[in-house]
Design an enzyme around this catalytic site. Structure first.
Site, PDB file in Angstrom:
ATOM      1  N   SER A 100       0.831  -1.210   0.000  1.00  0.00           N
ATOM      2  CA  SER A 100       0.000   0.000   0.000  1.00  0.00           C
ATOM      3  C   SER A 100       0.852   1.241   0.000  1.00  0.00           C
ATOM      4  O   SER A 100       0.389   2.295  -0.402  1.00  0.00           O
ATOM      5  CB  SER A 100      -0.894   0.136   1.233  1.00  0.00           C
ATOM      6  N   HIS A 108      -3.132  -3.557  -6.029  1.00  0.00           N
ATOM      7  CA  HIS A 108      -3.471  -3.066  -4.695  1.00  0.00           C
ATOM      8  C   HIS A 108      -4.935  -3.348  -4.391  1.00  0.00           C
ATOM      9  O   HIS A 108      -5.821  -2.600  -4.794  1.00  0.00           O
ATOM     10  CB  HIS A 108      -3.143  -1.571  -4.589  1.00  0.00           C
ATOM     11  N   GLU A 127      -6.397  -1.316  -7.454  1.00  0.00           N
ATOM     12  CA  GLU A 127      -5.532  -0.407  -8.213  1.00  0.00           C
ATOM     13  C   GLU A 127      -4.482  -1.262  -8.919  1.00  0.00           C
ATOM     14  O   GLU A 127      -3.766  -2.031  -8.267  1.00  0.00           O
ATOM     15  CB  GLU A 127      -4.859   0.600  -7.277  1.00  0.00           C
ATOM     16  N   ASN A 154      -5.164   5.921  -1.430  1.00  0.00           N
ATOM     17  CA  ASN A 154      -4.609   6.304  -0.125  1.00  0.00           C
ATOM     18  C   ASN A 154      -4.123   7.746  -0.120  1.00  0.00           C
ATOM     19  O   ASN A 154      -4.186   8.426   0.898  1.00  0.00           O
ATOM     20  CB  ASN A 154      -3.467   5.364   0.272  1.00  0.00           C
TER      21      ASN A 154
HETATM   22  P1  NAD Z   1      -0.190  -9.286   7.668  1.00  0.00           P
HETATM   23  O1  NAD Z   1       0.848  -8.958   8.672  1.00  0.00           O
HETATM   24  O2  NAD Z   1      -1.568  -9.533   8.146  1.00  0.00           O
HETATM   25  O3  NAD Z   1       0.270 -10.560   6.838  1.00  0.00           O
HETATM   26  C1  NAD Z   1       1.557 -10.772   6.362  1.00  0.00           C
HETATM   27  C2  NAD Z   1       1.773 -12.267   6.243  1.00  0.00           C
HETATM   28  O4  NAD Z   1       3.020 -12.481   5.618  1.00  0.00           O
HETATM   29  C3  NAD Z   1       1.819 -12.986   7.598  1.00  0.00           C
HETATM   30  O5  NAD Z   1       0.903 -14.062   7.593  1.00  0.00           O
HETATM   31  C4  NAD Z   1       3.247 -13.474   7.682  1.00  0.00           C
HETATM   32  O6  NAD Z   1       3.352 -14.738   8.351  1.00  0.00           O
HETATM   33  C5  NAD Z   1       3.612 -13.617   6.237  1.00  0.00           C
HETATM   34  N1  NAD Z   1       5.071 -13.623   5.988  1.00  0.00           N
HETATM   35  C6  NAD Z   1       6.079 -13.186   6.776  1.00  0.00           C
HETATM   36  N2  NAD Z   1       7.261 -13.444   6.157  1.00  0.00           N
HETATM   37  C7  NAD Z   1       6.991 -14.021   4.968  1.00  0.00           C
HETATM   38  C8  NAD Z   1       7.785 -14.533   3.911  1.00  0.00           C
HETATM   39  N3  NAD Z   1       9.098 -14.443   3.938  1.00  0.00           N
HETATM   40  N4  NAD Z   1       7.148 -15.093   2.863  1.00  0.00           N
HETATM   41  C9  NAD Z   1       5.814 -15.153   2.805  1.00  0.00           C
HETATM   42  N5  NAD Z   1       5.002 -14.697   3.785  1.00  0.00           N
HETATM   43  C10 NAD Z   1       5.587 -14.135   4.858  1.00  0.00           C
HETATM   44  O7  NAD Z   1      -0.150  -8.111   6.599  1.00  0.00           O
HETATM   45  P2  NAD Z   1      -1.330  -7.606   5.659  1.00  0.00           P
HETATM   46  O8  NAD Z   1      -2.113  -6.583   6.372  1.00  0.00           O
HETATM   47  O9  NAD Z   1      -2.010  -8.775   5.054  1.00  0.00           O
HETATM   48  O10 NAD Z   1      -0.505  -6.825   4.535  1.00  0.00           O
HETATM   49  C11 NAD Z   1       0.164  -7.520   3.519  1.00  0.00           C
HETATM   50  C12 NAD Z   1       0.483  -6.547   2.395  1.00  0.00           C
HETATM   51  O11 NAD Z   1      -0.726  -5.985   1.915  1.00  0.00           O
HETATM   52  C13 NAD Z   1       1.333  -5.368   2.836  1.00  0.00           C
HETATM   53  O12 NAD Z   1       2.225  -5.049   1.796  1.00  0.00           O
HETATM   54  C14 NAD Z   1       0.331  -4.250   3.066  1.00  0.00           C
HETATM   55  O13 NAD Z   1       0.861  -2.977   2.850  1.00  0.00           O
HETATM   56  C15 NAD Z   1      -0.676  -4.567   2.007  1.00  0.00           C
HETATM   57  N6  NAD Z   1      -2.040  -4.080   2.260  1.00  0.00           N
HETATM   58  C16 NAD Z   1      -2.603  -4.184   3.492  1.00  0.00           C
HETATM   59  C17 NAD Z   1      -3.898  -3.745   3.691  1.00  0.00           C
HETATM   60  C18 NAD Z   1      -4.588  -3.892   5.010  1.00  0.00           C
HETATM   61  O14 NAD Z   1      -5.610  -3.235   5.246  1.00  0.00           O
HETATM   62  N7  NAD Z   1      -4.106  -4.741   5.903  1.00  0.00           N
HETATM   63  C19 NAD Z   1      -4.629  -3.204   2.624  1.00  0.00           C
HETATM   64  C20 NAD Z   1      -4.024  -3.137   1.362  1.00  0.00           C
HETATM   65  C21 NAD Z   1      -2.728  -3.582   1.194  1.00  0.00           C
END
Ligand code: NAD
Length: 694
Positions: A433, A454, A466, A504
């Site tokens: 994001s 995204h 996106e 965002n």
């Molecule tokens: P999260 O912390 O909930 O999940 C991340 C996951 O990645 C965890 O389950 C973790 O175990 C795993 N992980 C750690 N190391 C890893 C590796 N080496 N290989 C594979 N997996 C691994 O995070 P999230 O909120 O799901 O966010 C993930 C991505 O999505 C980020 O880049 C974030 O910016 C983006 N994002 C988040 C949101 C939101 O609202 N949470 C919205 C849009 C985009």
């Protein structure tokens, strides 16, 4: 629905029609079978789904004339489209229509459905998939409705600032409990198969192979309709209707005021006044519909309908992605994986945390349940969704979506590992994001096939995606990703790699301004009420809690570091909450207490225009900058993105459409005044002076 069955319906209706030399070269085909049952099949040749247009109704009228002249034992109406029975009225036909022309068209259309209703043989609608709007009204004009398992019925006109216009406002409350009928129409919600049967909309629910048997049962008098219309009688007294109408108005007011959404109030008015008199009710429905169609609200909501369609139909090429591999099964990865599997993709998912993989399966079951998938469909979804701790799926995937933690060094490691195993020609997309793709691409294996996808949280509820390109993303990659999003029933908007992309970048100034206002001592409830009264689905303080205050802080920090334009100082309140571990919904506490579910703050204090403008104008200003800088292709796309990602007041037609309607000079003057009073973050963008250059 099974494509073989659809083929069977098409073929048999064609044969029937041909055998009897009946009309059959338009949207309808008609023929009679050996038992003298007439089968009238709707199959628009110019569209993949059936909608009810003027031509469809005129052709129906012609068929009915022929049917009256050679009456079958019964008439069965059904669709030969895989998508379902009929999706509603043809909106292209309605858009821009003058009031008088609308009344004339509807009066003629009512005549056709009244003719169907008046046929002296039993009439039966067989519904598979959705029967929506005018499609449902067509089914309502039949004596019986057979629902194929999975069918759904709804009158969603209110979402276009309208109410039903083909007799539905009269026929539905005559058929089922009137307040339940009104509830369906006022909310535009859908009754899925079981609910439709319980409400009395569907007389029988069967599987496709038992349709013939169900028709026979109806003809043998084995389908009981004794209770029909009983409840309508309870409301024949004006006093009973008045009490119910008052309650409905009160309820409608809690959702939206009449000035913004007049349709529900218009519907309650005509029901209260005329529902005891079917003829008068139908007349009132036509006049009220024609008037609503001229309202700004309806025009803007129809605009939103077209914006959605534009995003939906924007793909130039086939969706060639069959296998998706998702890396990271956290909040976003799990949702993305489950959604893709439900949409028919083969999905493998890697996460070093096996508990996350288990939680993903539970999440997939929930997503299927929310989408009303039956047991078989849920099982098929789970069959396509494979936890893949060793990452075997990487080598077979056409698209890898990276949804690991938002840490650049970790993403670089993940990319390096993927680079060794990625199939030739596969695309790597990150769900980041706030990180710059221009920075991340350095670590990506194939630069031209690296992009951003995204998705928003929760993926099953927020339709926008996106599709982010950096300077090396190839046009082919972008097109494939757009086609992929269309293929999984999400709405793609193409954006450039710029801080915060579009959504965002526009949302953060709004959220930060809300927190700054709190810092100035304005109660959060008043701030949230101001935004809700403007038409936002939830206030900014509640939204910040829902998104997660840690995520808000991350995105705000990253934006303030990377943007050239002045941004709001990050409010101390936000840092304090994050430091205290009160992150919002996910921890049960943020600015609000979430232990009893989503808070619904309401403030009785007067909301001033100043307060509303201070919240909304920073968002408009950021959208304007994104259009001028070319982060997004057009004002329409910016509007669509903000509506489908954040729920920006749809009846206002989108932030830039609202700004245009209000006048760019007014927006600029207000921003200038705020800049003097509150700081440079309000400096109006050159867009408001008509500048389109960066
Ligand atoms: P999260 O912390 O909930 O999940 C991340 C996951 O990645 C965890 O389950 C973790 O175990 C795993 N992980 C750690 N190391 C890893 C590796 N080496 N290989 C594979 N997996 C691994 O995070 P999230 O909120 O799901 O966010 C993930 C991505 O999505 C980020 O880049 C974030 O910016 C983006 N994002 C988040 C949101 C939101 O609202 N949470 C919205 C849009 C985009």
């Amino acid at each position: 629905m099974d494509s073989q069955l659809i083929e069977y319906i098409k073929q048999s209706s064609l044969e029937l029609g041909a055998a009897k030399g009946a009309l059959g070269d338009g949207a309808w085909r008609y023929g009679k079978d050996d038992e003298n049952i007439g089968w009238l099949v709707l199959d628009r040749s110019d569209a993949s789904a059936n909608t009810i247009s003027e031509t469809v109704l005129r052709e129906l009228d012609a068929h009915l004339a022929q049917i009256e002249a050679d009456l079958p034992r019964a008439l069965v109406i059904r669709s030969a489209k895989a998508q379902g029975f009929a999706m509603g009225a043809d909106i292209d036909m309605l858009a821009g229509m003058e009031a008088e022309a609308t009344e004339t068209l509807l009066t003629e259309a009512h005549g056709v459905l009244d003719r169907l209703e008046g046929l002296s043989c039993p009439t039966i609608a067989v519904v598979h998939g959705p029967a929506l709007g005018a499609g449902f009204e067509l089914a309502l004009a039949c004596d019986f409705r057979i629902a194929i398992d999975g069918a759904s019925f709804g009158l969603p006109e209110v979402k276009l600032g309208l109410h039903p216009g083909l007799g539905g406002t009269a026929r539905l409350p005559e058929l089922i409990e009137p307040t339940a009928a009104m509830q369906l129409m006022l909310t535009g919600s859908t009754a899925h198969t079981r609910k439709a049967r319980d409400l009395g909309i569907a007389d029988v629910v069967v599987e496709e192979r038992h349709v013939r048997g169900a028709v026979t049962a109806i003809l043998n008098g084995e389908v009981n309709q004794n209770g029909r219309g009983l409840m309508a009688r309870a409301f024949s007294l004006a006093s009973a209707r008045s009490i119910a109408a008052t309650r409905m108005r009160r309820e409608a007011k809690t959702k939206a005021p009449e000035a913004d959404y007049p349709a529900p109030y218009a519907l309650i008015d005509i029901w209260e006044k005329y529902s005891h008199d079917p003829k008068a009710m139908r007349k009132a429905e036509i006049a009220s519909f024609a008037k609503l169609l001229q309202s700004e609200t309806s025009k803007n909501l129809i605009r939103v309908f077209f914006l959605r369609r534009k995003l939906k139909d924007g793909a130039e090429g086939a969706n060639d992605i069959a296998h998706v591999h998702v890396t990271g099964a956290g909040t976003m990865g799990a949702d993305i994986a489950a959604w893709c599997a439900m949409q028919g993709k083969r999905v493998t998912v890697h996460d070093p945390d096996t508990d996350a993989l288990g939680a993903m399966i539970r999440r997939a079951v929930q997503i299927c349940k929310d989408a009303h998938k039956n047991t078989l469909e849920t099982r098929d979804t789970l069959d396509r969704l494979t936890p893949d701790p060793a990452g075997y799926g990487i080598a077979r995937a056409d698209l890898v979506i990276e949804a690991g933690p938002e840490k650049p060094e970790l993403k670089a490691e993940i990319f390096a590992d993927l680079g060794k195993r990625l199939k030739s020609g596969a695309i790597l997309a990150t769900n980041t994001s706030s990180l710059s793709l221009t920075d991340l691409v350095v670590h990506a294996p194939a630069k031209t096939r690296f992009a951003g996808l995204h998705f928003f949280n929760p993926v099953n509820k927020v339709p926008l995606v996106e599709v982010v390109s950096h300077s090396q993303t190839s046009v082919a990659t972008r097109k494939r990703l757009i086609a992929f999003c269309n293929g999984i029933d999400r709405l793609p908007v193409s954006v450039d790699d710029a801080p915060g992309f579009l959504v965002n970048r526009a949302l953060m100034p709004y959220l930060m301004e809300a927190l700054l206002l709190m810092d100035e001592g304005i109660p959060k409830e008043r701030i949230d009420t101001a935004a809700r009264q403007f038409g936002m689905p939830m206030g900014p303080v509640t939204l910040a809690d829902q998104v997660g205050l840690d995520i808000c802080l991350d995105v705000a920090e990253s934006l303030s570091q990377s943007l050239k334009t002045p941004t709001a100082d990050i409010p101390a309140l936000l840092r304090d909450k994050v430091e205290a571990g009160h992150l919002g919904r996910k921890t049960g506490r943020g600015f609000y207490d979430w232990s009893d579910g989503t808070p619904s703050p309401e403030s009785g204090a007067t909301i001033t225009d100043d307060l509303t403008d201070r919240l909304i104008l920073p968002m408009l200003n950021a959208c304007a900058t994104c259009v001028r800088e070319g982060v997004v292709g057009s004002a329409d796309e910016a509007d669509a993105a903000m509506i489908f990602a954040t729920g920006f007041a749809p009846f206002r037609g989108g932030p830039l459409h609202y700004a245009k309607a209000r006048g760019h000079d007014d927006i600029r003057a207000r921003l200038e005044a705020f800049a003097v009073a509150h700081g440079a973050r309000f400096t109006p963008d050159a867009y408001w002076r008509g500048s389109t250059t960066v």
